[in-house]
Write a protein that holds these residues in place. Structure first.
Motif, PDB file in Angstrom:
ATOM      1  N   SER A 145       0.804  -1.232   0.000  1.00  0.00           N
ATOM      2  CA  SER A 145       0.000   0.000   0.000  1.00  0.00           C
ATOM      3  C   SER A 145       0.833   1.277   0.000  1.00  0.00           C
ATOM      4  O   SER A 145       0.283   2.371   0.108  1.00  0.00           O
ATOM      5  N   GLU A 219      -1.238  -5.236 -10.205  1.00  0.00           N
ATOM      6  CA  GLU A 219      -2.574  -4.738  -9.865  1.00  0.00           C
ATOM      7  C   GLU A 219      -2.792  -4.724  -8.352  1.00  0.00           C
ATOM      8  O   GLU A 219      -3.476  -3.842  -7.827  1.00  0.00           O
ATOM      9  N   HIS A 220      -2.215  -5.691  -7.646  1.00  0.00           N
ATOM     10  CA  HIS A 220      -2.325  -5.685  -6.181  1.00  0.00           C
ATOM     11  C   HIS A 220      -1.713  -4.401  -5.606  1.00  0.00           C
ATOM     12  O   HIS A 220      -2.283  -3.763  -4.722  1.00  0.00           O
ATOM     13  N   GLN A 223      -3.971  -1.314  -6.636  1.00  0.00           N
ATOM     14  CA  GLN A 223      -5.225  -1.240  -5.881  1.00  0.00           C
ATOM     15  C   GLN A 223      -4.989  -0.777  -4.448  1.00  0.00           C
ATOM     16  O   GLN A 223      -5.697   0.094  -3.939  1.00  0.00           O
ATOM     17  N   GLN A 224      -4.005  -1.363  -3.800  1.00  0.00           N
ATOM     18  CA  GLN A 224      -3.802  -1.057  -2.384  1.00  0.00           C
ATOM     19  C   GLN A 224      -3.117   0.291  -2.167  1.00  0.00           C
ATOM     20  O   GLN A 224      -3.225   0.871  -1.087  1.00  0.00           O
ATOM     21  N   GLY A 226      -3.627   2.893  -4.376  1.00  0.00           N
ATOM     22  CA  GLY A 226      -4.434   3.937  -5.001  1.00  0.00           C
ATOM     23  C   GLY A 226      -3.720   4.636  -6.140  1.00  0.00           C
ATOM     24  O   GLY A 226      -3.831   5.861  -6.301  1.00  0.00           O
ATOM     25  N   SER A 228      -1.722   3.896 -10.369  1.00  0.00           N
ATOM     26  CA  SER A 228      -1.610   3.045 -11.548  1.00  0.00           C
ATOM     27  C   SER A 228      -0.134   2.807 -11.844  1.00  0.00           C
ATOM     28  O   SER A 228       0.719   3.602 -11.412  1.00  0.00           O
ATOM     29  N   GLN A 296      -3.744   7.283 -10.307  1.00  0.00           N
ATOM     30  CA  GLN A 296      -4.684   6.224 -10.624  1.00  0.00           C
ATOM     31  C   GLN A 296      -5.555   6.620 -11.813  1.00  0.00           C
ATOM     32  O   GLN A 296      -6.136   7.706 -11.856  1.00  0.00           O
ATOM     33  N   LEU A 300      -5.324  -0.168 -14.124  1.00  0.00           N
ATOM     34  CA  LEU A 300      -4.415  -0.290 -12.991  1.00  0.00           C
ATOM     35  C   LEU A 300      -2.978  -0.497 -13.444  1.00  0.00           C
ATOM     36  O   LEU A 300      -2.048   0.095 -12.897  1.00  0.00           O
TER      37      LEU A 300
END
Length: 321
Positions: A145, A219-220, A223-224, A226, A228, A296, A300
């Motif tokens: 993240s 992508e993980h 996504q985590q 926020g 791209s 983002q 992603l």
């Protein structure tokens, strides 16, 4: 052979002993001590015959890969691996199989400073499940993240070889003997980047191990965090064998979405190239810059071909479809 006889004969005193292991194999539970200033990192992976490996695969290769995929999780967190527990479903009590498995398990565990401290055995289909624990200095984790806009994206080692080997074993492609023999070890005997993971602490924003493929694991992160990711296809670290396969009319998609690489994908602030070049030389590990983190957007993970959006459309690997 009874369960307790199997444990006593084949799974006692495996791996490297640690002074902070208060109680190991042989009781209802193990007891371990976590030193001041450290946190415990825990992960688990399960391998099932017919799903994660082919029926009849040698016990040596199974023991190696079972430990390697778990060690790779420790590497992604920058943790020092210390302890493992092993749960096994066994279809038979083949003592020669157990001997070969436990000997290889012991060898790989000792090489990475890991101690087996407990587990379980049961009768049934061949299923191997390993829980691994490691130590990490407090506040130093490289979480998915924490990628930031403007970061560069790096990848260790080579990617795509394991997935390419699998296509041959599944009968989907007819690789030349030279290419197949060169890529097969990546599938059966991945080399987890444990030392590199620990050296990355304090140098990178986030890190993940490549188990589901570059797109899936990218992508993980996206996504985590926020964000791209933009990844340049022409910068991907592929082996000489994979390049030969491409010259013979092959596809780059296995390096992008194939999975089973067990290398490290990480992001870092700009200007770190020389740091990673030096690190790569010291550890004899390839480290390649493959893209950058952006704000983002609708996608992603955006693949680029010589700086321009690629038309390549690939999906990430999914365990359940």
């Amino acid at each position: 052979m009874a369960e307790f006889s199997i444990i006593e004969k084949y799974f006692t005193s495996l791996g490297r002993e640690h002074s902070d292991t208060s109680l190991s194999v042989g009781d209802d539970a193990a007891i371990i001590s976590v030193p001041d200033g450290f946190e415990m990192v825990v992960s688990v992976d399960t391998m099932t015959e017919g799903i994660h490996f082919f029926e009849g695969l040698s016990p040596e290769l199974l023991a190696h890969k079972l430990l390697a995929v778990n060690l790779s999780d420790m590497a992604a967190m920058g943790a020092r691996p210390k302890w493992v527990t092993l749960a096994m479903g066994l279809s038979s009590h083949d003592e020669q199989w157990l001997k070969r498995f436990s000997e290889t398990f012991d060898k790989v565990a000792k090489a990475h400073g890991v101690q087996l401290i407990g587990g379980d055995t049961t009768e049934g289909p061949l299923v191997l499940s390993l829980t691994i624990m490691g130590l990490l200095p407090k506040g130093m984790s490289m979480q998915r993240s924490k990628a930031a806009v403007g970061d560069d994206i790096y990848c260790s080692g080579y990617i795509g070889d394991a997935a390419l080997a699998l296509t041959k074993l599944l009968g989907e492609q007819n690789l030349t003997d030279d290419v197949f023999s060169d890529v097969l070890p990546a599938l059966h005997m991945p080399q987890p980047q444990v030392t590199l993971g620990q050296r990355l602490l304090g140098q990178v924003s986030c890190c993940i191990d490549l188990s589901d493929g570059l797109i899936g694991d990218g992508e993980h992160i996206a996504q985590q965090s926020g964000v791209s990711l933009e990844i340049e296809i022409r910068s991907l670290p592929i082996s000489d064998a994979y390049r030969q396969y491409l010259k013979e009319g092959g596809f780059i998609k296995y390096a992008i979405a194939g999975g089973d690489d067990y290398q490290l994908l990480f992001t870092a602030p700009q200007g770190k190239e020389s740091t990673f070049e030096k690190m790569a030389k010291e550890l004899d590990v390839k480290i390649t810059k493959i893209g950058r983190v952006t704000k983002q957007g609708d996608t992603l993970v955006q693949l680029l071909d010589d700086g321009k959006p690629s038309l390549t459309k690939l999906k990430a690997f999914q365990h359940f479809r």
